[in-house]
Motif scaffolding. Structure first.
Motif, PDB file in Angstrom:
ATOM      1  N   GLY A 153       0.794  -1.223   0.000  1.00 34.21           N
ATOM      2  CA  GLY A 153       0.000   0.000   0.000  1.00 34.21           C
ATOM      3  C   GLY A 153       0.824   1.269   0.000  1.00 34.21           C
ATOM      4  N   SER A 154       2.133   1.162   0.257  1.00 35.20           N
ATOM      5  CA  SER A 154       2.981   2.346   0.224  1.00 35.20           C
ATOM      6  C   SER A 154       3.217   2.749  -1.230  1.00 35.20           C
ATOM      7  N   PRO A 155       3.604   3.993  -1.473  1.00 32.89           N
ATOM      8  CA  PRO A 155       3.878   4.406  -2.845  1.00 32.89           C
ATOM      9  C   PRO A 155       4.917   3.526  -3.542  1.00 32.89           C
ATOM     10  N   VAL A 156       5.939   3.115  -2.825  1.00 33.84           N
ATOM     11  CA  VAL A 156       6.982   2.276  -3.435  1.00 33.84           C
ATOM     12  C   VAL A 156       6.411   0.912  -3.801  1.00 33.84           C
ATOM     13  N   ALA A 209      13.568   2.372  -1.606  1.00 31.43           N
ATOM     14  CA  ALA A 209      12.944   3.113  -0.506  1.00 31.43           C
ATOM     15  C   ALA A 209      13.948   4.023   0.185  1.00 31.43           C
ATOM     16  N   GLN A 210      15.166   3.541   0.368  1.00 28.20           N
ATOM     17  CA  GLN A 210      16.195   4.356   1.008  1.00 28.20           C
ATOM     18  C   GLN A 210      16.552   5.545   0.126  1.00 28.20           C
ATOM     19  N   ALA A 211      16.672   5.313  -1.183  1.00 24.16           N
ATOM     20  CA  ALA A 211      16.999   6.407  -2.107  1.00 24.16           C
ATOM     21  C   ALA A 211      15.904   7.472  -2.077  1.00 24.16           C
ATOM     22  N   LEU A 212      14.645   7.034  -2.043  1.00 27.06           N
ATOM     23  CA  LEU A 212      13.530   7.984  -2.005  1.00 27.06           C
ATOM     24  C   LEU A 212      13.417   8.677  -0.649  1.00 27.06           C
ATOM     25  N   ARG A 213      13.827   8.007   0.392  1.00 18.77           N
ATOM     26  CA  ARG A 213      13.841   8.623   1.725  1.00 18.77           C
ATOM     27  C   ARG A 213      14.849   9.773   1.741  1.00 18.77           C
ATOM     28  N   VAL A 214      15.995   9.546   1.119  1.00 20.04           N
ATOM     29  CA  VAL A 214      17.043  10.557   1.071  1.00 20.04           C
ATOM     30  C   VAL A 214      16.686  11.680   0.096  1.00 20.04           C
ATOM     31  N   ASN A 215      16.089  11.307  -1.061  1.00 18.83           N
ATOM     32  CA  ASN A 215      15.800  12.289  -2.100  1.00 18.83           C
ATOM     33  C   ASN A 215      14.507  11.947  -2.833  1.00 18.83           C
ATOM     34  N   PRO A 216      13.373  12.464  -2.389  1.00 20.67           N
ATOM     35  CA  PRO A 216      12.117  12.168  -3.077  1.00 20.67           C
ATOM     36  C   PRO A 216      12.015  12.829  -4.451  1.00 20.67           C
ATOM     37  N   TRP A 217      12.937  13.695  -4.801  1.00 21.30           N
ATOM     38  CA  TRP A 217      12.967  14.362  -6.109  1.00 21.30           C
ATOM     39  C   TRP A 217      13.997  13.681  -7.008  1.00 21.30           C
ATOM     40  N   ILE A 218      14.163  12.405  -6.847  1.00 16.77           N
ATOM     41  CA  ILE A 218      15.183  11.613  -7.533  1.00 16.77           C
ATOM     42  C   ILE A 218      15.019  11.691  -9.064  1.00 16.77           C
ATOM     43  N   THR A 219      16.143  11.727  -9.753  1.00 18.91           N
ATOM     44  CA  THR A 219      16.134  11.725 -11.221  1.00 18.91           C
ATOM     45  C   THR A 219      16.327  10.295 -11.714  1.00 18.91           C
ATOM     46  N   ALA A 241       8.352   8.281  -6.653  1.00 18.82           N
ATOM     47  CA  ALA A 241       8.810   9.642  -6.353  1.00 18.82           C
ATOM     48  C   ALA A 241       7.720  10.654  -6.688  1.00 18.82           C
ATOM     49  N   GLY A 242       7.077  10.476  -7.833  1.00 20.86           N
ATOM     50  CA  GLY A 242       6.001  11.385  -8.216  1.00 20.86           C
ATOM     51  C   GLY A 242       4.868  11.373  -7.205  1.00 20.86           C
ATOM     52  N   GLU A 243       4.513  10.190  -6.716  1.00 23.96           N
ATOM     53  CA  GLU A 243       3.445  10.096  -5.715  1.00 23.96           C
ATOM     54  C   GLU A 243       3.866  10.738  -4.394  1.00 23.96           C
ATOM     55  N   ILE A 244       5.102  10.480  -3.992  1.00 22.22           N
ATOM     56  CA  ILE A 244       5.601  11.058  -2.736  1.00 22.22           C
ATOM     57  C   ILE A 244       5.639  12.587  -2.838  1.00 22.22           C
ATOM     58  N   GLN A 245       6.075  13.093  -3.991  1.00 19.38           N
ATOM     59  CA  GLN A 245       6.168  14.549  -4.179  1.00 19.38           C
ATOM     60  C   GLN A 245       4.798  15.232  -4.107  1.00 19.38           C
ATOM     61  N   THR A 246       3.745  14.524  -4.503  1.00 16.35           N
ATOM     62  CA  THR A 246       2.409  15.103  -4.481  1.00 16.35           C
ATOM     63  C   THR A 246       1.664  14.795  -3.181  1.00 16.35           C
ATOM     64  N   GLY A 247       2.403  14.295  -2.193  1.00 19.01           N
ATOM     65  CA  GLY A 247       1.808  14.082  -0.883  1.00 19.01           C
ATOM     66  C   GLY A 247       1.325  12.684  -0.617  1.00 19.01           C
TER      67      GLY A 247
END
Length: 153
Positions: free
Chosen positions: A78-81, A105-115, A144-150
């Motif tokens: 159910g998490s975005p990842v 998940a760790q990469a997104l935790r550090v940088n949710p605006w990941i390229t 990342a897109g989902e995390i960025q939009t909340g």
């Protein structure tokens, strides 16, 4: 031995020779032993106090007093990842998926605006036997897109 697994404090008797992957597997978690036998594949990656560790090569007692995070804790259903990996078909392989989820998940935790390049770099420590990282990278970018939009982590 007392330690924290995915936010839950545990206290267990642990023989000195027991591997962390075996202990976590006994707790019902999907942490494969190092299928490559030398830790180079990343399949058994977990985080111990936020640092990546190959659980199949680490003695369990080394986690005493520490916080251990597995794919189930970092990317629960159910998490975005988890949703992004399922939608992209990036969660099909039972060998590499747990370690890839930890890395993602760790990469997104550090940088949710990941390229895209950063997502590829985050997966460098994980060997995919299926031969392609395209679905995994797409899943990381979608999460990342989902995390960025909340949508949360």
């Amino acid at each position: 031995m007392r330690f924290i697994v995915n936010g839950v404090e545990r206290e267990l008797e642990v023989p000195p020779h027991r591997l962390l992957s075996e202990l976590l597997h006994d707790l019902g978690l999907n942490v494969p032993p190092a299928p490559c036998c030398d830790g180079d594949c990343g399949a058994g990656m977990v985080l111990v106090d936020g640092m990546p560790v190959e659980a199949g090569l680490t003695l369990a007692w080394r986690a005493r007093g520490r916080a251990v995070e597995t794919a189930e804790g970092l990317a629960p259903p159910g998490s975005p990842v988890a949703r992004a990996f399922a939608a992209a078909g990036a969660d099909a392989c039972p060998h590499c998926t747990p370690g890839v989820l930890v890395a993602a998940a760790q990469a997104l935790r550090v940088n949710p605006w990941i390229t895209e390049d950063e997502a590829r770099a985050a997966l460098m420590g994980n060997l995919c036997r299926c031969g392609g990282y395209v679905p995994q990278v797409a899943a990381i970018l979608a999460a990342a897109g989902e995390i960025q939009t909340g949508g949360g982590a």
